[in-house]
Motif scaffolding. Sequence first.
Motif, PDB file in Angstrom:
ATOM      1  N   ALA A 118      40.677  18.949 -44.559  1.00  0.00           N
ATOM      2  CA  ALA A 118      42.041  19.152 -44.228  1.00  0.00           C
ATOM      3  C   ALA A 118      42.089  19.515 -42.600  1.00  0.00           C
ATOM      4  O   ALA A 118      42.918  19.240 -42.115  1.00  0.00           O
ATOM      5  CB  ALA A 118      42.581  20.083 -44.891  1.00  0.00           C
ATOM      6  N   SER A 119      40.966  20.069 -42.321  1.00  0.00           N
ATOM      7  CA  SER A 119      40.743  20.659 -40.866  1.00  0.00           C
ATOM      8  C   SER A 119      40.769  19.432 -39.876  1.00  0.00           C
ATOM      9  O   SER A 119      40.812  19.552 -38.519  1.00  0.00           O
ATOM     10  CB  SER A 119      39.599  21.463 -40.768  1.00  0.00           C
ATOM     11  N   THR A 148      45.978  12.573 -45.917  1.00  0.00           N
ATOM     12  CA  THR A 148      45.582  13.297 -47.346  1.00  0.00           C
ATOM     13  C   THR A 148      44.820  12.688 -48.366  1.00  0.00           C
ATOM     14  O   THR A 148      43.825  13.030 -48.852  1.00  0.00           O
ATOM     15  CB  THR A 148      46.746  14.323 -47.948  1.00  0.00           C
ATOM     16  N   ARG A 183      45.631  12.194 -37.112  1.00  0.00           N
ATOM     17  CA  ARG A 183      46.960  12.240 -36.785  1.00  0.00           C
ATOM     18  C   ARG A 183      47.009  11.792 -35.193  1.00  0.00           C
ATOM     19  O   ARG A 183      47.585  10.673 -34.777  1.00  0.00           O
ATOM     20  CB  ARG A 183      48.007  13.090 -36.909  1.00  0.00           C
ATOM     21  N   HIS A 195      42.567  16.632 -40.147  1.00  0.00           N
ATOM     22  CA  HIS A 195      43.888  15.787 -40.360  1.00  0.00           C
ATOM     23  C   HIS A 195      44.711  15.726 -39.073  1.00  0.00           C
ATOM     24  O   HIS A 195      45.121  14.719 -38.670  1.00  0.00           O
ATOM     25  CB  HIS A 195      44.752  16.519 -41.457  1.00  0.00           C
ATOM     26  N   ALA A 196      44.611  16.822 -38.114  1.00  0.00           N
ATOM     27  CA  ALA A 196      45.561  16.839 -37.097  1.00  0.00           C
ATOM     28  C   ALA A 196      44.881  16.077 -36.077  1.00  0.00           C
ATOM     29  O   ALA A 196      45.673  15.217 -35.386  1.00  0.00           O
ATOM     30  CB  ALA A 196      45.768  18.396 -36.552  1.00  0.00           C
TER      31      ALA A 196
END
Lengths: 222, 222
Positions: free
Chosen positions: B67-68, B61, B74, B70-71
């Motif tokens: 934010a789209s 973050t 990860r 982030h997955a």
Amino acid sequence: MTIEWVFLDVGGILFSDASYFTSLYEAIAAAEPSVERAAYDARFDALRAAQSEPFTEALVTAFVADASLHARVRADADERWELRGYSEAELYPEVPAVVRALAARYAVACITNHFSWVRDRARDAGFADLIRVWAISDELGVSKPDPAIFSAALREAGAAPDRVVMVGDRLDRDVAPAKALGMRTVWVLRNEAPDEPTPEQLVVPDATVRSLDELPEIVDRF
Amino acid sequence: MTIEWVFLDVGGILFSDASYFTSLYEAIAAAEPSVERAAYDARFDALRAAQSEPFTEALVTAFVADASLHARVRADADERWELRGYSEAELYPEVPAVVRALAARYAVACITNHFSWVRDRARDAGFADLIRVWAISDELGVSKPDPAIFSAALREAGAAPDRVVMVGDRLDRDVAPAKALGMRTVWVLRNEAPDEPTPEQLVVPDATVRSLDELPEIVDRF
């Protein structure tokens, strides 16, 4: 008016999770062909009554003996779900009007143990523009009941917990942690919630409803 | 002797997570090439001091605005980590002897936010046979600090919480939830733990150590 934000869970609140639990059943049956749907449904109802375990873990553990297969079964269920969910029939009928009514008076967020594709389903259903903040576990890397996903949503919203109402169908993952952080809470009795909650369960949330129809009025009263 | 089980976190306890945090830095830098390692390390140290946020979420973050993504960042970090971790240098030197000493007197479990491949690294390091129960978040579908992963470990161990010592490097995800369930707790000050904890932090665990050397003796005294 002290309330500024309404945080909505998605599964059980905006859409029924029927397609998820069918996907999970199919993934379990693919790993363990002897598992019957009736046995799966019976276990599901016991979990609804208890409100104290993550359903997916409990169902996979109950029916797939080999723990080293569990992650694969979960991934298989998620893939099936992405293809299937949410059908038009899974959108609860009062949702578009209620979200519109809430958004006229409050800022609305979704806080959900889910995948990014849930945004597309909200767009298909016509209310995505009304959601100001999305806190999605798969994007944030944390899931309810972890306080961290609630903190991330509050941070993104720029909201203090006492200005927020959390609306969810799980006592342990939605209502209890939101309450612990100082939010007001509404428990919706459908999807993963039991049909007949115990008196001990009913004292936990600030309000309990069976559909969202009364929600705008309840939030106005807080 | 009331203690029957020792539950060991893995990252920070058995292995350093250095290779994970390098993998995460590389995944972040692949998405945001301007992010420098020094800025990442400074944020990491602030998280160690606070002990109140999931590190991966907080780091992604902080450095990846969209934010789209982030997955995906990860997942990229997890893939890099599986290729790289754990190197021989990441096994803390006292671990094989200490796990052997513990296993001679107690049942030993690992309870970890991790992937199935951690079992293979324990096998490579020669102590996998001493671990009676593995509770691995990716297999169970729940992660610390969720009480559900502790409950799953207790169930699999057939242990009551007051017969268990939880050993971890995180105050918020290892020590606090284990304590809330009635376990004894040991906080290990390395990896994600701060070098200099505050007095307020130090009152939370039953014992605090900087390596595992004293652990068998501490557990014997509980």
